[in-house]
Enzyme design. Structure first.
Site, PDB file in Angstrom:
ATOM      1  N   ARG A   1     -10.564 -11.343   1.070  1.00 39.39           N
ATOM      2  CA  ARG A   1     -11.435 -12.351   0.453  1.00 39.39           C
ATOM      3  C   ARG A   1     -10.814 -13.734   0.528  1.00 39.39           C
ATOM      4  NH1 ARG A   1     -11.321  -9.129  -5.078  1.00 39.39           N
ATOM      5  NH2 ARG A   1     -11.124  -7.486  -3.512  1.00 39.39           N
TER       6      ARG A   1
ATOM      7  N   LYS B   1       0.848  -1.196   0.000  1.00 41.48           N
ATOM      8  CA  LYS B   1       0.000   0.000   0.000  1.00 41.48           C
ATOM      9  C   LYS B   1       0.885   1.249   0.000  1.00 41.48           C
ATOM     10  CE  LYS B   1      -4.056  -1.780   2.427  1.00 41.48           C
ATOM     11  NZ  LYS B   1      -5.049  -1.553   1.360  1.00 41.48           N
TER      12      LYS B   1
HETATM   13  N1  BES Z   1      -8.219  -3.758   3.905  1.00 37.51           N
HETATM   14  C1  BES Z   1      -8.415  -3.296   2.595  1.00 37.51           C
HETATM   15  C2  BES Z   1      -9.726  -2.527   2.419  1.00 37.51           C
HETATM   16  C3  BES Z   1      -9.889  -1.252   3.203  1.00 37.51           C
HETATM   17  C4  BES Z   1      -9.654  -0.046   2.567  1.00 37.51           C
HETATM   18  C5  BES Z   1     -10.329  -1.268   4.491  1.00 37.51           C
HETATM   19  C6  BES Z   1      -9.835   1.130   3.275  1.00 37.51           C
HETATM   20  C7  BES Z   1     -10.503  -0.082   5.200  1.00 37.51           C
HETATM   21  C8  BES Z   1     -10.267   1.113   4.581  1.00 37.51           C
HETATM   22  C9  BES Z   1      -8.415  -4.448   1.601  1.00 37.51           C
HETATM   23  O1  BES Z   1      -7.694  -5.559   1.954  1.00 37.51           O
HETATM   24  C10 BES Z   1      -7.835  -3.901   0.361  1.00 37.51           C
HETATM   25  O2  BES Z   1      -6.685  -3.592   0.398  1.00 37.51           O
HETATM   26  N2  BES Z   1      -8.627  -3.762  -0.685  1.00 37.51           N
HETATM   27  C11 BES Z   1      -8.190  -3.218  -1.883  1.00 37.51           C
HETATM   28  C12 BES Z   1      -8.220  -4.290  -2.927  1.00 37.51           C
HETATM   29  C13 BES Z   1      -7.443  -4.066  -4.181  1.00 37.51           C
HETATM   30  C14 BES Z   1      -6.402  -3.023  -4.191  1.00 37.51           C
HETATM   31  C15 BES Z   1      -6.816  -5.369  -4.581  1.00 37.51           C
HETATM   32  C16 BES Z   1      -9.131  -2.093  -2.229  1.00 37.51           C
HETATM   33  O3  BES Z   1     -10.325  -2.304  -2.272  1.00 37.51           O
HETATM   34  O4  BES Z   1      -8.664  -0.956  -2.353  1.00 37.51           O
HETATM   35 ZN    ZN Z   2      -5.623  -5.424   1.412  1.00 33.70          ZN
END
Ligand code: BES
Ligand code: ZN
Ligand code: ZN
Length: 497
Positions: free
Chosen positions: A349, A275
Site C-alpha cells: 500500500r 515473514k
Molecule cells: N505481499 C503480501 C500479501 C500476499 C500474501 C500476497 C499472500 C500473496 C500471497 C503483503 O505485502 C502482505 O504482507 N500483507 C500482509 C499485511 C499485514 C501482515 C501487515 C497480509 O495481508 O498478510
Molecule cells: Zn508484505
C-alpha cells in the site's frame, strides 16, 4: 503458435492428434466427422461406456488409416449446459494431456451448438487450448529426451465452423502472449527479476512498439519527486528502486485515458516484521500486479487497440537490513500526507500510494485502476476463485465485474465503508498504514483511497489469492497464472468500441 483451418473434415492434413468433442450421451457434435467415427475401435469405446462424453472426460485412441497418429475424444457434458468456461476447461484438459507427450500439432474439431454462438465457441476452444500451453522450465536441467517430450503445442488446425475462427484464434493468441509474458516475469527468480530487470523489460517493449513512450525514474529522481513511502520500503534493499511509466497512445484524439498502477515488489520478506517460514516462499510473486500491467500492455500493442493506456510500476524489494524502515516511525508520502508505519509487511500500500498520487497529479487519468498482491486476507475471503474489487465508482466497478465474468478472471466487490477510515487514524501522523487483521483487505483499500481523488473513478484489484497458485487449476498451470492480463484487455476492448 501457428493456426490453420480446414473447411471440411476430409481436407485435414497430418497431425499428431485429432481432437473430437462429444456431448454427454456420446452424441457427436460434428456430423462431418462421421467416417472417422464409424471406425469400429471408436465404436467399442463408445458402446462399452468407457467414454460417456461427460464434461472434461478424455480418451486417447489409436486408429488405423487416419492422417493423425492418435484420436483424442473429449467430453463436453450436456449440450444445453455448454458455456465458454466449459469449453476452456474441456479443451484445456486436452492441452494438458498433450504436454510431455511429444504432441505438437493438433487437428481440432470445433463443436456446433444452438446454445452458444460460433464466435463464443471459437473463443472458448482457443482459450482452452492456449492458456495451459505454457511450461516454465528455464531453470531445470533436462536430458535431451525429456526436453523433446516436454515441448509445447505448436500448431492447431481448426476443423468446422467458419474461417473467421482463424482471426479469433490470432486475437486470443495475442492476449495469451501477454499472459505468458506476465507468467515468465512472476515465475522468474526474484534475484533475477529485480526492479532493474523490470526497467530492462520496459525498454525492450518500448523498442519493439513505436506507440509506447517509456519514462523511468531512478533512485535520485524518485528522491526528487519526494516519493517518501517508496523510498522507505526501499531502505532495506541493496538494490535501487525504480519507477516506470509506459504510455500507449492508441487514440490520440481522445481525452479518455486509463491508467493502471501495478505493485512491483520483486520480493517481500516482510521487512523488520519478517515473514515466518511458510509465508515467504511464494513472495517472488509480489510483483504480479506489475507483471499484469506489462502483459496487458503487450497484448494491447499486439491488438493495436484504439485506447489511451498508461501503466505505472513502482518497484523495489521489501528486504530486511539494519537500514530497513522501522515500524512506529513516520514517513512523508509523495502526496505530502504523513504515514505512521505500523507493520513493515504492509509495504504494498505504501508504494502504491506514492504511485497513485503521482498518477492523479501528473497523468490526467479518466479512470485509475491499481492491481496488487496486497493482502493475505483476500485469499482467506475468496480463495483463488476471485480477486477482490474495491471502487469509488459504480460504473467502473460494473465494467470490471463484467470483464471478469467474460474472461472468468472473476471479481468480487467488497465495501469501502467510511467507517474503515477510523481504523487508520493516527495520533502522531496524518494516517497510519495498518490496524491489525480486522477487515484488512478493505482497510488496505481504504488506505489507498486517501491517495486518489474521489472525482476520478478508481478501482483497486487485490490479486493476492489469484496471481500465484500452488496447484494447477482447470486450464491454468501451477504457480503464476497471469491473472489480470485478460481482464484488463477485455475492459479496454470494451472502451475501444
Ligand atoms: N505481499 C503480501 C500479501 C500476499 C500474501 C500476497 C499472500 C500473496 C500471497 C503483503 O505485502 C502482505 O504482507 N500483507 C500482509 C499485511 C499485514 C501482515 C501487515 C497480509 O495481508 O498478510
Ligand atoms: Zn508484505
Ligand atoms: Zn507484499
Amino acid at each position: 503458435m501457428e493456426f490453420a483451418f480446414a473447411s471440411h473434415f476430409d481436407k485435414r492434413k497430418k497431425a499428431d492428434a485429432l481432437v473430437i468433442p462429444f456431448w454427454k450421451g456420446n452424441v457427436h457434435p460434428e456430423p462431418a466427422a462421421d467416417q472417422t467415427l464409424q471406425n469400429p475401435l471408436l465404436n467399442v469405446a463408445l458402446k462399452t461406456g468407457d467414454f460417456k462424453g461427460k464434461e472434461g472426460e478424455i480418451l486417447y485412441l489409436y486408429l488405423d488409416g487416419q492422417p493423425e497418429k492418435r484420436v483424442i475424444l473429449v467430453g463436453l457434458g450436456p449440450q444445453q449446459k455448454l458455456t465458454v468456461e466449459t469449453l476452456r476447461k474441456c479443451y484445456g484438459g486436452v492441452t494438458k494431456s498433450c504436454l510431455g507427450k511429444r504432441l505438437k500439432e493438433l487437428n481440432v474439431v470445433l463443436p456446433q451448438s444452438a446454445h452458444l454462438s460460433d464466435e463464443l465457441i471459437a473463443e472458448g476452444v482457443c482459450e482452452g487450448v492456449l492458456l495451459p500451453n505454457y511450461i516454465f522450465d528455464r531453470l531445470k536441467h533436462q536430458n535431451p529426451e525429456e526436453a523433446e517430450d516436454g515441448s509445447l503445442l505448436q500448431k492447431i488446425t481448426f476443423i468446422g465452423l467458419d474461417k473467421e475462427v482463424l482471426e479469433i484464434a490470432e486475437e486470443i493468441f495475442a492476449v495469451c502472449d501477454g499472459v505468458y509474458y506476465a507468467r515468465d516475469l512472476i515465475n522468474g527468480n526474484a534475484d533475477e527479476v529485480t526492479p532493474q530487470y523490470l526497467v530492462q523489460c520496459a525498454r525492450g517493449l518500448e523498442k519493439e512498439y513505436a506507440k509506447i513512450k517509456t519514462t523511468v525514474f531512478d533512485k535520485k529522481h524518485i528522491e526528487k519527486e519526494k516519493m517518501g513511502l517508496l523510498l522507505a520500503v526501499n531502505r532495506g534493499s541493496s538494490l535501487d528502486p525504480a519507477f516506470i511509466i509506459m504510455e500507449y497512445r492508441g487514440n490520440p484524439k481522445s481525452k479518455d485515458h486509463t491508467v493502471m498502477v501495478g505493485k512491483g515488489i520483486t520480493y517481500d520478506t516482510g521487512g523488520l516484521n519478517l515473514k515466518p517460514t511458510g509465508g515467504m516462499e511464494t513472495m517472488k510473486c509480489d510483483m504480479s500486479g506489475a507483471a499484469a500491467c506489462f502483459g496487458a500492455l503487450l497484448a494491447v500493442c499486439h491488438l493495436g487497440l484504439k485506447v489511451n493506456f498508461t501503466i505505472v510500476v513502482p518497484s523495489t524489494e521489501n528486504s530486511i537490513d539494519a537500514n530497513s524502515f522501522k515500524p512506529g516511525d513516520v514517513y512523508t508520502s509523495h502526496a505530502g500526507k504523513t504515514v505512521e508505519m505500523m507493520n513493515s509487511d504492509a509495504e504494498g500500500r505504501l508504494i502504491l500510494a506514492d504511485a497513485l498520487s503521482y498518477a492523479v497529479q501528473k497523468l490526467n487519468p479518466t479512470r485509475l485502476i491499481d492491481i496488487a498482491t496486497l493482502t493475505g486476507a483476500i485469499e482467506i475471503s475468496l480463495g483463488s476463485e476471485a480477486s477482490g474489487l474495491m471502487s469509488n465508482d459504480d460504473k467502473l466497478a460494473e465494467a470490471l465485474m463484467q470483464a471478469g465474468e467474460k474472461t472468468y478472471e472473476r471479481l468480487w466487490r467488497m465495501p469501502l465503508y467510511e467507517e474503515y477510515k477510523d481504523k487508520l487514524k493516527s495520533d502522531i501522523a496524518d494516517i497510519k498504514s495498518w490496524n491489525g487483521r480486522s477487515a484488512s483487505s478493505c482497510v488496505a483499500a481504504t488506505f489507498l483511497r486517501y491517495f486518489v481523488d474521489d472525482s476520478i473513478p478508481w478501482a483497486h484489484l487485490d490479486i493476492a489469492g489469484t496471481a500465484y497458485v500452488t496447484e494447477a487449476k482447470k486450464y491454468l498451470p501451477k504457480y503464476a497464472t497471469g491473472v489480470g492480463v485478460r481482464l484488463i484487455v477485455e475492459l479496454l476492448k470494451g472502451l475501444s468500441k
